[in-house]
Design a protein around this motif. Structure first.
Motif, short mmCIF file in Angstrom:
data_model
loop_
_atom_site.label_atom_id
_atom_site.label_comp_id
_atom_site.label_asym_id
_atom_site.label_seq_id
_atom_site.Cartn_x
_atom_site.Cartn_y
_atom_site.Cartn_z
N LEU A 32 20.67 39.21 45.46
CA LEU A 32 21.52 40.28 44.96
C LEU A 32 22.95 40.11 45.44
O LEU A 32 23.19 39.80 46.61
CB LEU A 32 20.97 41.64 45.43
CG LEU A 32 21.85 42.87 45.21
CD1 LEU A 32 21.95 43.17 43.72
CD2 LEU A 32 21.29 44.07 45.96
N ASP A 33 23.90 40.31 44.55
CA ASP A 33 25.31 40.40 44.94
C ASP A 33 25.63 41.87 45.19
O ASP A 33 25.69 42.67 44.25
CB ASP A 33 26.20 39.83 43.84
CG ASP A 33 27.65 39.63 44.30
OD1 ASP A 33 28.15 40.50 45.04
OD2 ASP A 33 28.27 38.63 43.93
N PHE A 34 25.79 42.23 46.47
CA PHE A 34 26.03 43.63 46.83
C PHE A 34 27.28 44.17 46.15
O PHE A 34 27.34 45.33 45.75
CB PHE A 34 26.20 43.77 48.34
CG PHE A 34 24.91 43.82 49.10
CD1 PHE A 34 23.98 44.80 48.88
CD2 PHE A 34 24.64 42.85 50.06
CE1 PHE A 34 22.80 44.86 49.59
CE2 PHE A 34 23.46 42.89 50.78
CZ PHE A 34 22.54 43.89 50.54
N ARG A 35 28.32 43.34 46.09
CA ARG A 35 29.61 43.80 45.60
C ARG A 35 29.55 44.18 44.12
O ARG A 35 30.27 45.07 43.67
CB ARG A 35 30.66 42.70 45.81
CG ARG A 35 30.77 42.21 47.25
CD ARG A 35 31.39 40.83 47.30
NE ARG A 35 30.61 39.89 46.50
CZ ARG A 35 31.02 38.68 46.18
NH1 ARG A 35 32.20 38.26 46.58
NH2 ARG A 35 30.26 37.88 45.46
N LEU A 36 28.68 43.50 43.38
CA LEU A 36 28.64 43.67 41.94
C LEU A 36 27.44 44.48 41.47
O LEU A 36 27.31 44.77 40.29
CB LEU A 36 28.63 42.31 41.25
CG LEU A 36 29.66 41.29 41.75
CD1 LEU A 36 29.55 40.00 40.98
CD2 LEU A 36 31.05 41.88 41.62
#
Length: 613
Positions: A32-36
C-alpha cells in the motif's frame, strides 16, 4: 542408506519434479502507498503444491540450496511470477525476491527476463528486484555493478528487512535503492513503543536524504497502521492490509479504509481556508476516460478533437489501469506506417501501465511528496484520482504547484514572525477541526510570569531569547504525531494535547524552562533566584525570575461548539494558574499548572464526566 538420506533424496527428486513440470505458483501480497491511499504493487511469494513436502518456501529454498539449484529455482520463480502477474492484469509494480548470489545468473543478465517482459507486455520500470539477505554478501562491488546493469534496463531495486541483518545499512549506502523495507520487528507494536518509533523515524530521515521510499512490513494492527501513516512512512505491507493470495485484492478493504478514516488529524498550518484541508479531490478534473479495449486510432481521434487534452486515463470497468500522454502518443504515430500497423490495436499497447493513482482524500502535502520522489514523466502526466477504487478524474502537477504556493503564502501570513509557529488563525482552525471530529483533547494556555520586568531590564533581544527558548521547549516536549503547538503572540502560547501523558509533559516544560532561564543570567542572580529591577517609580526592587503558568482544560466530544469557548475556558484556567503560583511561591518564583476539573461547555462549567487519560 539411512532414513534421513532417503528423505533428503526424496526432497531432491520432489524439487526436480516441481521444476520440470512447472508446478510452482506465486501468491501476491499487496503493498500500500500510504500517501495515495492506493495499492502501489504486489510482492510475489512462491509456493509449491499444497500436497507437496516442499509447499512452504523456507523448505523449498533450503532444499534448492542443498542441491546447488538455487539459481534454477529463482529463475523458475521469476517466470511463474511474471506470467501470473500478467495473466491477472494486476496494476502497479511487481516486487520479485532475488538473492544477491543469483543476480549474476546468465538467464537474468543476458536479456531472457527482459524478453519475457516484452512478450507479456510488462514495462521494465514496473519490476522491482528485492534483495533478500539470507546469504552473506562477499562481493559488494560486483553486486553494485550488476545492479547498475539492471537499472540501465529500467528495473528498480529494493532492500529487504532493514534492521534484521548487519549488512543492510552498508547495502543502502552503497546501492542507493529506490525502496527499503523495514523489518517487521520495528513495525509490530510501534504505536505503543517510543523506542521503535524513534528507530523508524531515524530510518525515515535516512530515506529522505537518500531519496528512498520506506515500506513497513508486518503491519497487523490498526494502531500500527495509523501510527506509520501519520509518521509519513511511504508504504506499508502486512496482513492488516492484505494476505498473500493467488488472486489478491485490487483495492483497499474495509479495515484499511476505516483506519484511514480514523487517522490522526493533520497538524499542519497549511490549510486551504477556514478549517478546510485541501485534498486530491480539490484538484480533480472530470475527464471522460477511454476503455482498455479502445483502439489507438480512437485515442488519436480523441486527442485531435480536444486540443486542450494532455492525457487520457484508461479504465477497465470503473478501475483505472493506465494513462496515455498526448505528446508521446502523437510522436509515436507520426512515424511512417505506425497508424497502419498499430491503429486498430488496443490502446493498452502504448499506455503507461503504472500511472500515479491517488485516493480523493490524499492531502496536498502527500501529493507533493509523492511527485518529488517520482520519475520525471509523472510531472507531465499528473495523476488519476479515485474514490473507493473507482475512477473520478485527473489532477495536474501545475494545479498542485499553484495550490501549494497559495497555501505557503497563507501559512506565512498567519505564522508568528519570531518563532514561526502557527498564530491565532491556524490555532482556531485546528481547535474547530478537533471539535468537529469529536476527538478528546486538552487545551493548554501557557504564559510567562514576570516577563515584562525581565524584558525591560535586560532588553528586547534577551526577551526574544526567552520566548524562542519556550517555543523550542514546547516543540520538544509534545508528541509531534498527536499534539499541536501555537504561538498566540508575545509570551503567550497555546498547545492542543492528545498525548495521554500530557500532564507530565507540562511539568517537564515548566522545569526545563526554569533551568534555561537560570542559564541566561549570571552566577549571583542564579544564587539569589532573581535580580534587581527598576520599578515604574524609579525604585530598585528585587524581581523574581520568569516562570511558567499553564492552565489546562479537558475538552470532550460535544462539550464545546467553537474555538471561542475553548479559548475562554483555557484563558480562565491560566488565570487560576497565575493566582496559584502567587499563593504557592510568593516572591520566590517557580512554575504552576492548574487543571480545570470541571467540564466547560456552552458558556458554563459542569462536573467532568471522565478524564482524557
Amino acid at each position: 542408506m539411512t532414513a534421513m538420506n532417503v528423505a533428503m533424496d526424496g526432497e531432491a527428486l520432489e524439487l526436480q519434479r516441481l521444476l520440470s513440470e512447472n508446478l510452482l505458483f506465486p501468491v501476491f501480497q499487496p503493498i500500500l502507498d500510504f500517501r495515495l491511499r492506493a495499492i502501489l504493487g504486489y510482492e510475489s511469494l512462491i509456493r509449491g503444491p499444497e500436497e507437496s513436502c516442499l509447499h512452504r518456501p523456507d523448505r523449498l529454498f533450503a532444499v534448492a540450496a542443498r542441491c546447488g539449484r538455487s539459481a534454477d529455482l529463482e529463475h523458475a520463480c521469476r517466470e511463474a511470477s511474471l506470467r501470473a502477474f500478467a495473466a491477472q492484469r494486476l496494476a502497479g509494480r511487481l516486487f520479485l525476491n532475488v538473492t544477491p548470489g543469483c543476480l549474476l545468473d546468465t538467464r537474468l543478465m543476458n536479456g531472457h527476463t527482459r524478453a519475457l517482459l516484452a512478450e507479456l507486455g510488462i514495462a521494465p520500470n514496473r519490476l522491482v528486484l528485492e534483495l533478500t539477505e539470507n546469504q552473506k554478501i562477499t562481493d559488494l562491488p560486483g553486486i553494485h555493478e550488476a545492479l547498475q546493469h539492471y537499472r540501465g534496463r529500467g528495473f528498480q531495486i529494493a532492500i529487504d528487512d532493514l534492521g534484521e541483518g548487519f549488512a543492510n545499512l552498508r547495502m543502502w549506502s552503497e546501492l542507493r535503492p529506490e525502496f527499503v523495507k523495514i523489518d517487521k520487528h520495528f513495525v509490530h507494536g510501534i504505536a505503543d513503543d517510543r523506542i521503535k518509533f524513534h528507530f523508524v523515524r531515524a530510518m525515515q530521515d535516512l530515506a529522505e536524504i537518500s531519496n528512498t521510499l520506506l515500506v513497513a512490513e508486518g503491519i497487523e494492527r490498526s494502531e500500527d497502521f495509523i501510527c506509520l501513516r501519520d509518521m509519513g512512512i511511504a508504504c506499508g505491507q502486512g496482513y492488516f492490509i492484505g494476505h498473500p493470495e493467488r488472486r489478491p485484492l485490487r483495492q483497499l478493504t474495509g479495515p484499511a479504509l476505516m483506519a484511514f478514516d480514523a487517522q490522526s488529524l493533520t497538524l499542519t498550518q497549511m490549510t486551504g481556508g477556514t478549517g478546510r484541508l485541501p485534498t486530491a479531490r480539490t484538484l480533480l478534473k472530470a475527464i471522460e476516460p477511454v476503455p482498455m479495449h479502445a483502439s489507438n486510432a480512437d485515442v488519436i481521434a480523441r486527442f485531435e478533437a480536444e486540443p486542450d487534452l494532455d492525457v487520457l486515463p484508461v479504465v477497465q470497468g470503473t478501475q483505472p489501469v493506465g494513462m496515455i500522454n498526448r505528446h508521446s502518443m502523437v510522436d509515436r504515430f507520426a512515424r511512417p506506417f505506425r497508424k497502419e500497423l498499430f491503429g486498430r490495436k488496443s490502446c493498452e499497447l502504448f499506455m503507461d501501465h503504472a500511472p500515479l493513482v491517488v485516493d480523493q482524500h490524499a492531502t496536498i502535502q502527500e501529493l507533493a511528496m509523492m511527485l518529488s520522489l517520482a520519475p520525471k514523466h509523472y510531472l507531465f502526466d499528473g495523476f488519476i484520482v479515485t474514490g473507493e477504487g473507482c475512477y473520478l478524474g485527473v489532477g495536474s502537477s501545475h494545479d498542485l504547484m499553484a495550490t501549494i504556493t497559495e497555501m505557503q503564502i497563507s501559512a506565512a501570513r498567519y505564522a508568528n514572525p519570531l518563532t514561526q509557529l502557527p498564530g491565532n488563525v491556524p490555532i482556531n482552525e485546528h481547535i474547530d477541526r478537533m471539535l468537529s471530529s469529536g476527538s478528546l483533547f486538552v487545551a493548554a494556555y501557557i504564559d510567562i510570569d514576570d516577563f515584562k520586568p525581565f524584558n525591560d531590564t535586560f532588553g528586547y533581544r534577551r526577551g526574544d531569547d526567552v520566548i524562542q527558548i519556550l517555543a523550542r521547549l514546547l516543540c520538544d516536549a509534545v508528541d509531534e504525531r498527536l499534539d499541536f503547538v501555537g504561538h498566540i503572540g508575545g509570551d503567550d502560547f497555546f498547545v492542543i494535547f492528545r498525548s495521554a501523558d500530557w500532564e507530565m509533559r507540562c511539568w517537564q516544560v515548566i522545569s526545563r524552562f526554569a533551568e534555561a532561564v537560570n542559564n541566561l543570567l549570571g552566577v549571583d542572580e542564579r544564587l539569589r533566584g532573581g535580580y534587581m529591577a527598576e520599578s515604574r517609580r524609579g525604585e530598585l526592587n528585587f524581581q523574581r525570575l520568569p516562570a511558567l503558568s499553564i492552565g489546562a482544560v479537558r475538552v470532550g466530544a460535544g462539550e464545546c461548539e467553537s474555538h471561542r469557548e475553548v479559548a475562554a475556558a483555557a484563558s480562565s484556567a491560566k488565570k487560576q494558574a497565575k493566582k496559584q503560583a502567587r499563593n504557592l511561591h510568593g516572591e520566590s518564583g517557580g512554575g504552576s499548572l492548574f487543571i480545570e476539573r470541571r467540564r466547560v461547555g456552552h458558556g458554563e462549567t459542569q462536573p467532568l464526566r471522565a478524564p482524557l487519560n
